[in-house]
Design an enzyme around this catalytic site. Structure first.
Site, short mmCIF file in Angstrom:
data_model
loop_
_atom_site.label_atom_id
_atom_site.label_comp_id
_atom_site.label_asym_id
_atom_site.label_seq_id
_atom_site.Cartn_x
_atom_site.Cartn_y
_atom_site.Cartn_z
N GLN A 124 -13.59 -0.63 4.25
CA GLN A 124 -12.31 -0.10 3.77
C GLN A 124 -11.60 0.74 4.82
OE1 GLN A 124 -12.95 1.86 0.00
NE2 GLN A 124 -13.96 0.07 -0.88
N UNK A 125 -11.82 0.44 6.08
CA UNK A 125 -11.22 1.18 7.19
C UNK A 125 -9.98 0.45 7.68
N GLY A 126 -9.05 1.18 8.24
CA GLY A 126 -7.86 0.55 8.82
C GLY A 126 -8.19 -0.37 9.98
#
EC number: 1.11.1.12
Length: 197
Positions: A72-74
């Site tokens: 769920q990281u950019g």
């Protein structure tokens, strides 16, 4: 006498003990600081994404990219996409990728190992996924503690892992040869790979 020197002196005796009494060997050198004695990645083990213990000696003779990952990281999409690409193009040349999910940065890997495996399958991941770990602090996996203190594994502004997708390049002998920060995309590693085949 420092711990590293003591480990080097005791290692032959421990090895002989391991050969003579395999059941006893696991208890002879089981302190929290054993990772400081290691000379290569191949001396560690870790649980794979399915919970099976993997002896990292299986990577002896391979060039490895070791990274912490989060779903769920950019930076998730670019990193997973490029890691899959590197694996597809370089696996036959002897490159292996070891991905370690970690929830220490922004709680961006909250799912179970099963959920993480499902997520990675969405990117058609064929490289090796491991169980979720910590990469910083007292509970950090011993491999990650070790990589961070290696001469070529040290970070900028301290050795702690700063964010998701910090990457380590490991040579065929299991030694750290370069560390890449989280803002460096995986394809940056490509230019360094030929030096270690």
């Amino acid at each position: 006498m420092n711990l590293g020197r003591l480990c080097r002196l005791l290692k032959p005796a421990l090895l002989c003990g391991a050969l003579a009494a395999p059941g006893l060997a696991g208890t002879m050198c089981a302190s929290r600081d054993d990772w400081r004695c290691a000379r290569s990645m191949h001396e560690f083990s870790a649980k794979d994404i399915d919970g099976h213990m993997v002896n990292l000696d299986k990577y002896r003779g391979f060039v490895c990219i070791v990274t912490n990952v989060a779903s769920q990281u950019g930076k998730t999409e670019v990193n997973y996409t490029q890691l899959v690409d590197l694996h597809a193009r370089y696996a036959e040349c002897g490159v292996r990728i070891l991905a370690f999910p970690c929830n220490q940065f922004g709680k961006q890997e909250p799912g179970s190992n099963e959920k993480i495996k499902e997520f990675a399958a969405g990117y058609n991941v064929k490289f090796d996924m491991f169980s979720k770990i910590c990469v910083n602090g007292d509970d950090a996996h011993p491999l990650w503690k070790w990589m961070k203190i290696q001469p070529k594994g040290k970070g900028i502004l301290g050795n702690a892992i700063k964010w998701n997708f910090t990457k380590f390049l490991i040579d065929k002998n299991g030694c750290v040869v370069k560390r890449y920060g989280p803002m460096e995309e995986p394809l940056v590693i490509e230019k360094d790979l030929p030096h270690y085949f």
